[in-house]
Design a protein around this motif. Structure first.
Motif, PDB file in Angstrom:
ATOM      1  N   ALA A  17      80.801  22.416 -71.571  1.00 58.81           N
ATOM      2  CA  ALA A  17      79.648  23.280 -71.311  1.00 58.81           C
ATOM      3  C   ALA A  17      79.324  24.134 -72.534  1.00 58.81           C
ATOM      4  O   ALA A  17      78.153  24.301 -72.902  1.00 58.81           O
ATOM      5  CB  ALA A  17      79.927  24.165 -70.097  1.00 58.81           C
ATOM      6  N   SER A  18      80.360  24.665 -73.177  1.00 57.37           N
ATOM      7  CA  SER A  18      80.144  25.509 -74.360  1.00 57.37           C
ATOM      8  C   SER A  18      79.610  24.700 -75.532  1.00 57.37           C
ATOM      9  O   SER A  18      78.732  25.147 -76.273  1.00 57.37           O
ATOM     10  CB  SER A  18      81.450  26.199 -74.755  1.00 57.37           C
ATOM     11  OG  SER A  18      81.854  27.108 -73.760  1.00 57.37           O
TER      12      SER A  18
ATOM     13  N   ARG B 148      72.392  22.550 -77.678  1.00 57.40           N
ATOM     14  CA  ARG B 148      71.042  22.762 -77.138  1.00 57.40           C
ATOM     15  C   ARG B 148      70.365  23.983 -77.743  1.00 57.40           C
ATOM     16  O   ARG B 148      69.167  23.946 -78.079  1.00 57.40           O
ATOM     17  CB  ARG B 148      71.123  22.919 -75.625  1.00 57.40           C
ATOM     18  CG  ARG B 148      71.438  21.633 -74.881  1.00 57.40           C
ATOM     19  CD  ARG B 148      71.722  21.909 -73.417  1.00 57.40           C
ATOM     20  NE  ARG B 148      72.011  20.678 -72.674  1.00 57.40           N
ATOM     21  CZ  ARG B 148      72.520  20.661 -71.444  1.00 57.40           C
ATOM     22  NH1 ARG B 148      72.805  21.808 -70.838  1.00 57.40           N
ATOM     23  NH2 ARG B 148      72.751  19.505 -70.843  1.00 57.40           N
ATOM     24  N   ASP B 149      71.100  25.073 -77.865  1.00 60.03           N
ATOM     25  CA  ASP B 149      70.488  26.311 -78.367  1.00 60.03           C
ATOM     26  C   ASP B 149      69.907  26.121 -79.755  1.00 60.03           C
ATOM     27  O   ASP B 149      68.804  26.599 -80.058  1.00 60.03           O
ATOM     28  CB  ASP B 149      71.524  27.444 -78.387  1.00 60.03           C
ATOM     29  CG  ASP B 149      71.845  27.972 -76.993  1.00 60.03           C
ATOM     30  OD1 ASP B 149      71.155  27.574 -76.032  1.00 60.03           O
ATOM     31  OD2 ASP B 149      72.790  28.784 -76.875  1.00 60.03           O
TER      32      ASP B 149
ATOM     33  N   GLU C  84      79.354  18.943 -69.012  1.00 63.25           N
ATOM     34  CA  GLU C  84      79.411  20.351 -68.616  1.00 63.25           C
ATOM     35  C   GLU C  84      80.432  20.618 -67.522  1.00 63.25           C
ATOM     36  O   GLU C  84      80.685  21.767 -67.176  1.00 63.25           O
ATOM     37  CB  GLU C  84      78.028  20.809 -68.141  1.00 63.25           C
ATOM     38  CG  GLU C  84      76.991  20.874 -69.240  1.00 63.25           C
ATOM     39  CD  GLU C  84      75.619  21.256 -68.727  1.00 63.25           C
ATOM     40  OE1 GLU C  84      75.194  22.406 -68.963  1.00 63.25           O
ATOM     41  OE2 GLU C  84      74.994  20.411 -68.076  1.00 63.25           O
TER      42      GLU C  84
ATOM     43  N   TRP D 261      64.772  19.749 -79.191  1.00 61.43           N
ATOM     44  CA  TRP D 261      65.697  19.249 -78.169  1.00 61.43           C
ATOM     45  C   TRP D 261      65.055  18.138 -77.349  1.00 61.43           C
ATOM     46  O   TRP D 261      63.903  18.217 -76.944  1.00 61.43           O
ATOM     47  CB  TRP D 261      66.127  20.383 -77.235  1.00 61.43           C
ATOM     48  CG  TRP D 261      67.048  19.920 -76.137  1.00 61.43           C
ATOM     49  CD1 TRP D 261      68.302  19.441 -76.269  1.00 61.43           C
ATOM     50  CD2 TRP D 261      66.742  19.878 -74.741  1.00 61.43           C
ATOM     51  NE1 TRP D 261      68.839  19.111 -75.045  1.00 61.43           N
ATOM     52  CE2 TRP D 261      67.897  19.364 -74.083  1.00 61.43           C
ATOM     53  CE3 TRP D 261      65.635  20.226 -73.978  1.00 61.43           C
ATOM     54  CZ2 TRP D 261      67.956  19.196 -72.698  1.00 61.43           C
ATOM     55  CZ3 TRP D 261      65.696  20.063 -72.595  1.00 61.43           C
ATOM     56  CH2 TRP D 261      66.850  19.541 -71.977  1.00 61.43           C
TER      57      TRP D 261
ATOM     58  N   LYS E 201      66.786  23.743 -79.425  1.00 54.80           N
ATOM     59  CA  LYS E 201      65.669  24.389 -78.732  1.00 54.80           C
ATOM     60  C   LYS E 201      65.015  25.444 -79.620  1.00 54.80           C
ATOM     61  O   LYS E 201      63.785  25.614 -79.599  1.00 54.80           O
ATOM     62  CB  LYS E 201      66.145  25.001 -77.422  1.00 54.80           C
ATOM     63  CG  LYS E 201      66.431  23.960 -76.342  1.00 54.80           C
ATOM     64  CD  LYS E 201      66.933  24.595 -75.053  1.00 54.80           C
ATOM     65  CE  LYS E 201      67.164  23.529 -73.990  1.00 54.80           C
ATOM     66  NZ  LYS E 201      67.687  24.103 -72.713  1.00 54.80           N
TER      67      LYS E 201
ATOM     68  N   LYS F 255      76.033  23.873 -74.958  1.00 57.34           N
ATOM     69  CA  LYS F 255      75.201  25.060 -75.154  1.00 57.34           C
ATOM     70  C   LYS F 255      74.904  25.275 -76.630  1.00 57.34           C
ATOM     71  O   LYS F 255      73.759  25.558 -77.019  1.00 57.34           O
ATOM     72  CB  LYS F 255      75.894  26.298 -74.582  1.00 57.34           C
ATOM     73  CG  LYS F 255      75.054  27.576 -74.674  1.00 57.34           C
ATOM     74  CD  LYS F 255      75.782  28.756 -74.065  1.00 57.34           C
ATOM     75  CE  LYS F 255      74.874  29.981 -74.033  1.00 57.34           C
ATOM     76  NZ  LYS F 255      74.330  30.364 -75.340  1.00 57.34           N
TER      77      LYS F 255
ATOM     78  N   SER G 156      80.961  26.722 -78.655  1.00 65.57           N
ATOM     79  CA  SER G 156      79.510  26.789 -78.850  1.00 65.57           C
ATOM     80  C   SER G 156      79.172  26.819 -80.337  1.00 65.57           C
ATOM     81  O   SER G 156      78.274  26.106 -80.806  1.00 65.57           O
ATOM     82  CB  SER G 156      78.953  28.022 -78.145  1.00 65.57           C
ATOM     83  OG  SER G 156      77.553  28.089 -78.285  1.00 65.57           O
TER      84      SER G 156
END
Length: 352
Positions: A191-192, A198-199, A185, A207, A202, A195, A160
């Protein structure tokens, strides 16, 4: 073929004494063990692994199961693990799954039939139940990817954080349309990484789901196709962050094929720091990963567990942190640059 009896005859001792000396039995003196090994080396004795296996003795083999040996990421891991394990007399044996669950199960079965001391694996997206059952019956460590069904021990990267660092860098340079090309994902690593991507976006209110391109980490063509699709968008990205080593290779190749001027027309942050990445133009801005250090730590912990031989392998998780290497494939976005550059890159992408 030279046998234990030949060594015993040379030393004028019993075959059982030689056998115990070769097995490092504490009942045999250090001096006798040394003599046995000297004679064994002199006359070319090779241990009969099949006979040892029939007696239930573990071999000195350790299985390493990875999805794709073409990926320099995994070859670096294999090399570091091999060097670490051989110091304690263990030999690494390598298996490739191509993320096929059936192939993965077959390799696990074969390694167990060879009575390996244990396994280190990069698991597929969803392990078969039989694979889980077999792995739980012996010492094993998950590397990079983590499957909750196995539990136990895991050595990995802060995935991440790696993508968050890449996105943060481009945001600070003024980029607002930042795309992702990387694994989906379906994998824990994917997935990490998603994330982290996106984080950051966002939080900056930037995003856009259209800018996410997710695919197989071992598909050499995916990165090229994804880049073309991104450049063909009505509002293409001005920056791209990559979530895999293979994807980095293919995107770099496609940029060269399309004649894209990086970073003037497109800023790129790669994933991993292979030697060749430093030679592309002024060098690829990329996420550097402590791969060798991670593999060595995993190997040392694995050896520790083999020595301790606990009744149940304790749960243990180790996370290594990435770093951002800023080179020549990213640049600050000026007010005049976003409008002109995408138009040229769209034309090239559409023509292919």
């Amino acid at each position: 073929m030279v046998t234990i009896k030949d060594i015993a005859a040379r030393l004028k001792v019993s075959a059982s004494t030689v056998g115990r000396a070769l097995a490092d039995d504490p009942r045999i003196s250090g001096a006798m063990k040394q003599k046995v090994h000297e004679v064994a080396n002199e006359i070319g004795y090779v241990a009969n692994r099949a006979a040892r296996m029939m007696r239930g003795v573990s071999s000195n083999l350790v299985g390493l199961i990875v999805p794709d040996i073409r990926n320099n990421f995994y070859s670096t891991i294999a090399h570091a693990l091999s060097k670490c394990l051989e110091q304690d007399g263990f030999q690494l044996t390598l298996s490739e799954t191509d993320d096929d669950r059936a192939v993965e199960l077959r390799h696990v079965r074969e390694l167990i039939s060879a009575n390996v001391a244990g396994m280190i694996l990069v698991p597929s997206a969803k392990l078969l139940p039989e694979t889980v059952r077999l792995l739980k019956s012996m010492p094993h460590i998950q590397l990079l990817r983590e499957q909750s069904s196995l539990g136990g021990q895991w050595f990995g990267l802060d995935d991440s954080k790696s993508l968050a660092l890449a996105v943060e860098h481009l945001l600070q340079l003024g980029h607002r349309r930042i795309a992702y090309i990387g694994p989906s994902e379906e994998l824990s690593t994917g997935a990490s990484r998603l994330k982290g991507y996106r984080d950051e976006l966002k939080a900056a209110h930037r995003w856009d789901a259209q800018l996410e391109m997710c695919g197989s980490p071992s598909d050499a063509d995916f990165g090229r196709d994804a880049l073309r699709r991104l450049l063909a968008l009505p509002k293409p990205p001005t920056g791209v962050v990559l979530g895999g080593v293979q994807h980095t290779h293919s995107v770099v190749d496609e940029c060269i094929a399309l004649g894209i001027r990086v970073p003037d027309e497109l800023s790129i942050v790669g994933y991993g720091d292979e030697a060749g990445f430093r030679w592309w133009g002024a060098g690829l801005t990329t996420i550097s990963l402590p791969v060798s250090e991670l593999a060595t730590a995993c190997g040392l912990w694995f050896l520790h567990q083999l020595r301790q031989r606990p009744a149940a392998m304790p749960r243990y998780r180790s996370v290594s942190s990435p770093t951002l290497l800023v080179r020549g494939t990213t640049r600050a976005l000026t007010p005049s640059s976003p409008a002109a550059a995408p138009k040229r890159t769209r034309a090239r992408a559409a023509a292919t």
